[in-house]
Write a protein that holds these residues in place. Structure first.
Motif, PDB file in Angstrom:
ATOM      1  N   ASN A  98     -15.111 -19.794  19.502  1.00 14.73           N
ATOM      2  CA  ASN A  98     -14.704 -20.677  18.412  1.00 14.73           C
ATOM      3  C   ASN A  98     -15.042 -20.050  17.059  1.00 14.73           C
ATOM      4  N   LEU A  99     -14.409 -20.578  16.027  1.00 15.94           N
ATOM      5  CA  LEU A  99     -14.551 -20.030  14.678  1.00 15.94           C
ATOM      6  C   LEU A  99     -16.004 -20.020  14.205  1.00 15.94           C
ATOM      7  N   ARG A 100     -16.720 -21.086  14.471  1.00 20.53           N
ATOM      8  CA  ARG A 100     -18.109 -21.167  14.000  1.00 20.53           C
ATOM      9  C   ARG A 100     -18.986 -20.103  14.648  1.00 20.53           C
ATOM     10  N   ALA A 101     -18.797 -19.862  15.938  1.00 17.36           N
ATOM     11  CA  ALA A 101     -19.606 -18.858  16.626  1.00 17.36           C
ATOM     12  C   ALA A 101     -19.318 -17.462  16.079  1.00 17.36           C
ATOM     13  N   VAL A 102     -18.048 -17.156  15.847  1.00 13.23           N
ATOM     14  CA  VAL A 102     -17.677 -15.845  15.313  1.00 13.23           C
ATOM     15  C   VAL A 102     -18.203 -15.699  13.889  1.00 13.23           C
ATOM     16  N   ALA A 103     -18.072 -16.758  13.082  1.00  9.82           N
ATOM     17  CA  ALA A 103     -18.571 -16.719  11.702  1.00  9.82           C
ATOM     18  C   ALA A 103     -20.078 -16.471  11.685  1.00  9.82           C
ATOM     19  N   ILE A 156     -20.913 -14.714   8.093  1.00 10.17           N
ATOM     20  CA  ILE A 156     -20.093 -15.218   6.989  1.00 10.17           C
ATOM     21  C   ILE A 156     -19.898 -16.711   7.197  1.00 10.17           C
ATOM     22  N   SER A 157     -19.439 -17.379   6.174  1.00 10.05           N
ATOM     23  CA  SER A 157     -19.216 -18.825   6.293  1.00 10.05           C
ATOM     24  C   SER A 157     -17.966 -19.109   7.130  1.00 10.05           C
ATOM     25  N   HIS A 158     -17.931 -20.328   7.634  1.00 11.41           N
ATOM     26  CA  HIS A 158     -16.784 -20.771   8.425  1.00 11.41           C
ATOM     27  C   HIS A 158     -15.487 -20.692   7.614  1.00 11.41           C
ATOM     28  N   PRO A 159     -15.464 -21.212   6.361  1.00 13.36           N
ATOM     29  CA  PRO A 159     -14.229 -21.095   5.556  1.00 13.36           C
ATOM     30  C   PRO A 159     -13.839 -19.637   5.265  1.00 13.36           C
ATOM     31  N   ALA A 160     -14.841 -18.762   5.083  1.00 13.81           N
ATOM     32  CA  ALA A 160     -14.533 -17.348   4.826  1.00 13.81           C
ATOM     33  C   ALA A 160     -13.864 -16.720   6.046  1.00 13.81           C
TER      34      ALA A 160
END
Length: 137
Positions: free
Chosen positions: A103-108, A113-117
């Protein structure tokens, strides 16, 4: 009372830990579920091709559209080629998000880096892939 768990490996019954037993059957059930979905959607598996990549003689079901199979295979090759043109960092993000299904949060978090970034970076990478694939349409 200690329950013993066994799996068959190369036709031999092998004792395994409860954890390994549960993980094995979880994966096996997931694999069977995916196969069931593939059959439901009338997907042709690459395992049905022979070693030379010929598949015409292996298709016995008239429901399969050979042109669609060829077009799909060409599309897969085009996507692989486009992904190979990405930088290592871009390729890693795409692999983790779409092939490893992280998921995006785990990769971020691992990229620090931040989730939005990460969302912006992902969208930029997808835009780059879209440009690389524009000739395929």
């Amino acid at each position: 009372m200690n329950k013993k768990y066994y799996l068959f490996v190369n036709g031999k019954k092998v004792e395994v830990s409860e954890e390994i037993y549960k993980v094995y059957w979880q994966e096996k059930n997931h694999e069977n579920y995916l196969k069931q979905i593939d059959r439901k959607n009338h997907l042709l598996l690459f395992s049905s091709f022979d070693q030379d990549g010929h598949f015409e003689s292996n298709i016995s079901d008239d429901k399969f559209d050979l042109n669609k199979v060829i077009q799909t295979q060409m599309m897969i090759e085009a996507v692989r080629d486009a992904i190979s043109k990405l930088t290592d960092e871009e390729r890693d993000i795409i692999n983790r998000l779409y092939y490893n299904e992280e998921n995006l949060r785990a990769v971020a978090e691992t990229e620090k880096i931040s989730h939005p970034a990460l969302i912006k970076r992902r969208n930029r990478i997808l835009g780059k892939l879209k440009k690389l694939l524009k000739d395929f349409e």
